[in-house]
Design a protein around this motif. Structure first.
Motif, mmCIF file in Angstrom:
data_model
loop_
_atom_site.group_PDB
_atom_site.id
_atom_site.type_symbol
_atom_site.label_atom_id
_atom_site.label_comp_id
_atom_site.label_asym_id
_atom_site.label_seq_id
_atom_site.Cartn_x
_atom_site.Cartn_y
_atom_site.Cartn_z
ATOM 1 N N ARG A 14 -13.215 -2.017 -0.229
ATOM 2 C CA ARG A 14 -13.824 -2.288 -1.606
ATOM 3 C C ARG A 14 -13.505 -3.662 -2.128
ATOM 4 O O ARG A 14 -13.536 -3.871 -3.070
ATOM 5 C CB ARG A 14 -13.039 -1.179 -2.385
ATOM 6 C CG ARG A 14 -13.268 0.317 -2.149
ATOM 7 C CD ARG A 14 -12.052 0.986 -3.028
ATOM 8 N NE ARG A 14 -12.319 2.605 -2.699
ATOM 9 C CZ ARG A 14 -12.528 3.176 -3.543
ATOM 10 N NH1 ARG A 14 -12.912 2.988 -4.860
ATOM 11 N NH2 ARG A 14 -12.627 4.632 -3.439
ATOM 12 N N SER A 15 -12.938 -4.666 -1.161
ATOM 13 C CA SER A 15 -12.396 -5.876 -1.593
ATOM 14 C C SER A 15 -13.594 -7.245 -1.950
ATOM 15 O O SER A 15 -13.196 -8.030 -2.118
ATOM 16 C CB SER A 15 -11.644 -6.362 -0.412
ATOM 17 O OG SER A 15 -12.384 -6.795 0.449
ATOM 18 N N TRP A 62 -3.431 -5.657 3.020
ATOM 19 C CA TRP A 62 -3.555 -6.309 1.647
ATOM 20 C C TRP A 62 -2.826 -7.406 1.414
ATOM 21 O O TRP A 62 -3.228 -8.495 0.909
ATOM 22 C CB TRP A 62 -3.418 -5.195 0.616
ATOM 23 C CG TRP A 62 -3.740 -5.203 -0.773
ATOM 24 C CD1 TRP A 62 -5.030 -5.352 -1.261
ATOM 25 C CD2 TRP A 62 -2.816 -5.433 -1.745
ATOM 26 N NE1 TRP A 62 -5.082 -5.628 -2.533
ATOM 27 C CE2 TRP A 62 -3.801 -5.647 -3.162
ATOM 28 C CE3 TRP A 62 -1.679 -5.494 -1.773
ATOM 29 C CZ2 TRP A 62 -3.249 -5.855 -4.440
ATOM 30 C CZ3 TRP A 62 -0.833 -5.675 -3.432
ATOM 31 C CH2 TRP A 62 -1.693 -5.976 -4.466
ATOM 32 N N ALA A 111 -8.275 -3.672 -4.799
ATOM 33 C CA ALA A 111 -8.894 -4.298 -3.631
ATOM 34 C C ALA A 111 -9.328 -5.658 -3.761
ATOM 35 O O ALA A 111 -9.095 -6.488 -3.206
ATOM 36 C CB ALA A 111 -9.980 -3.286 -3.389
ATOM 37 N N THR A 139 -5.004 0.639 3.260
ATOM 38 C CA THR A 139 -5.261 -0.565 3.740
ATOM 39 C C THR A 139 -6.797 -0.615 4.112
ATOM 40 O O THR A 139 -7.594 -1.436 3.546
ATOM 41 C CB THR A 139 -4.639 -1.054 4.833
ATOM 42 O OG1 THR A 139 -3.235 -1.156 4.751
ATOM 43 C CG2 THR A 139 -5.171 -2.373 5.298
ATOM 44 N N GLU A 179 0.783 -1.420 -0.061
ATOM 45 C CA GLU A 179 -0.103 0.002 0.004
ATOM 46 C C GLU A 179 0.896 1.312 0.071
ATOM 47 O O GLU A 179 0.517 2.281 -0.617
ATOM 48 C CB GLU A 179 -1.075 0.121 1.214
ATOM 49 C CG GLU A 179 -2.002 -0.953 1.371
ATOM 50 C CD GLU A 179 -1.462 -2.291 1.808
ATOM 51 O OE1 GLU A 179 -2.370 -2.700 2.583
ATOM 52 O OE2 GLU A 179 -0.338 -2.501 1.791
ATOM 53 N N MET A 215 -9.071 1.616 -7.772
ATOM 54 C CA MET A 215 -8.988 1.282 -6.244
ATOM 55 C C MET A 215 -10.162 0.037 -6.212
ATOM 56 O O MET A 215 -9.404 -0.711 -5.468
ATOM 57 C CB MET A 215 -9.561 2.499 -5.447
ATOM 58 C CG MET A 215 -8.616 3.669 -5.531
ATOM 59 S SD MET A 215 -6.910 3.591 -4.432
ATOM 60 C CE MET A 215 -7.994 3.667 -2.810
ATOM 61 N N ASN A 216 -11.048 0.020 -6.834
ATOM 62 C CA ASN A 216 -11.888 -1.026 -6.809
ATOM 63 C C ASN A 216 -11.157 -2.385 -7.235
ATOM 64 O O ASN A 216 -11.235 -3.274 -6.656
ATOM 65 C CB ASN A 216 -13.156 -0.776 -7.527
ATOM 66 C CG ASN A 216 -14.258 0.143 -6.768
ATOM 67 O OD1 ASN A 216 -13.964 0.310 -5.544
ATOM 68 N ND2 ASN A 216 -14.980 0.925 -7.544
ATOM 69 N N TRP A 247 -9.147 -0.078 0.676
ATOM 70 C CA TRP A 247 -9.199 -1.455 0.077
ATOM 71 C C TRP A 247 -9.911 -2.430 0.637
ATOM 72 O O TRP A 247 -10.617 -3.155 -0.141
ATOM 73 C CB TRP A 247 -7.637 -1.905 -0.251
ATOM 74 C CG TRP A 247 -6.815 -1.071 -1.362
ATOM 75 C CD1 TRP A 247 -7.493 -0.124 -2.157
ATOM 76 C CD2 TRP A 247 -5.512 -1.191 -1.650
ATOM 77 N NE1 TRP A 247 -6.365 0.315 -2.791
ATOM 78 C CE2 TRP A 247 -5.409 -0.218 -2.645
ATOM 79 C CE3 TRP A 247 -4.404 -1.764 -1.301
ATOM 80 C CZ2 TRP A 247 -4.162 0.080 -3.359
ATOM 81 C CZ3 TRP A 247 -3.042 -1.914 -1.837
ATOM 82 C CH2 TRP A 247 -3.075 -0.819 -2.984
#
Length: 312
Positions: free
Chosen positions: A115-116, A206, A178, A109, A88, A174-175, A112
């Motif tokens: 959004r994971s 992550w 993640a 962190t 990250e 970002m999506n 993400w």
């Protein structure tokens, strides 16, 4: 607007002005001649793009924003109890050319983590593929399957102004980043571990969570190795096949999902990313031939020279 997006916008505006000034002052300047050999060889040795985020030197190794790997290991924030940097942190550095604080890295962190979540249908789709489908093929399919959630694609249809392209691309990036560890780990466990999957541990960062989901080892040193591995493989100049492909596809205003899947397809060839697989097979053959899993430097050197003499 979140803190990283704000800094990225400011940095992008600075870079845009700098590039405009370069074109104004030096746009007509010649950078040298191009030979037929260079053209036939796929522009080998030809300066074809401006690239600032990394530089690969044959003697000094790779630098990210001017920092060596050892610099990054020393300067970037680390997970609690670990000696290696969290990926990250490099992501932050790559976007805005700043060494992040520990708070900055923890912020990435957390973003993400939020959004994971991967849509269930992606996993169901992967399960329908033949068992011998190559992992890179599965990876590309999974990435493309999520394209229907593209922020860029939706906003383009709504009439998005071109000055907002970066914003929608940031959200998609970002999506996607993640979600990638969850998808990659699922493919690994589906292909090599009989579909016995490991649920994510959202208390981890992550890279640590990716190591956890792979299930290769429960030891903390594997999480540490994974963090370092993901950090130092984040960028290798823009002229390699996968990065160049991604930029080329994205230049048509294809969104991040299409562009990244295309980059992965370029990475899957035996002269690029699949070279790692080919090298592992070669190493296994070498150790079998030498009859040891721990060959000496001299044994390795002799084996390599023998292979070269045979034209391999």
């Amino acid at each position: 607007m979140d803190r990283l997006k704000q800094r990225f916008q400011e940095k992008s505006a600075e870079s845009k002005k700098e590039l405009k000034d370069i074109l104004t002052n030096y746009g007509e300047k010649s950078l040298g001649d191009v030979t037929v050999d260079q053209m036939v060889g796929g522009m080998r040795g030809v300066k074809g793009m401006l690239w600032e985020t990394s530089e690969l030197d044959p003697n000094e190794g790779i630098r990210f924003r001017g920092y060596s790997i050892e610099d990054l290991r020393r300067l970037l924030p680390k997970a609690p109890g670990d000696t290696e940097p969290k990926p990250e942190g490099l992501f932050w550095l790559m976007l805005v050319d700043e060494i992040p604080t520990e708070d900055d890295v923890n912020w990435v962190t957390e973003r993400w983590r939020r959004r994971s979540t991967v849509p269930t249908y992606v996993f169901e789709l992967l399960k329908t593929l033949p068992s011998d489908t190559h992992p890179m093929t599965q990876f590309s399919i999974a990435i493309n399957a999520m394209q229907n959630s593209s922020v860029f694609s939706r906003r383009w249809k709504e009439g998005m102004n071109k000055n907002e392209y970066w914003d929608a691309t940031y959200e998609d990036t970002m999506n996607l980043i993640a979600r990638l560890p969850r998808i990659a780990a699922f493919i690994y466990r589906q292909t090599y571990k009989g579909g016995k999957h490991i649920s994510p541990d959202l208390s981890l960062d992550w890279g640590g969570n990716f190591a956890h989901m792979l299930g290769v080892s429960k030891k903390e040193d594997f999480k540490s190795f994974t963090r370092l591995y993901l950090t130092i493989h984040a960028d290798h100049e823009g002229g390699n096949a996968s990065a160049h492909t991604g930029f080329l596809v994205n230049s048509t205003l294809s969104d991040v999902y299409y562009s990244f899947a295309a980059a992965m397809n370029a990475l899957a060839g035996p002269l690029h990313g699949l070279a790692n697989q080919e090298v592992i097979a070669w190493i296994n053959k070498m150790t079998d031939t030498l009859g040891t899993k721990s060959p000496s430097k001299e044994q390795i050197e002799d084996y390599v020279n023998t292979n070269l003499a045979l034209g391999y």
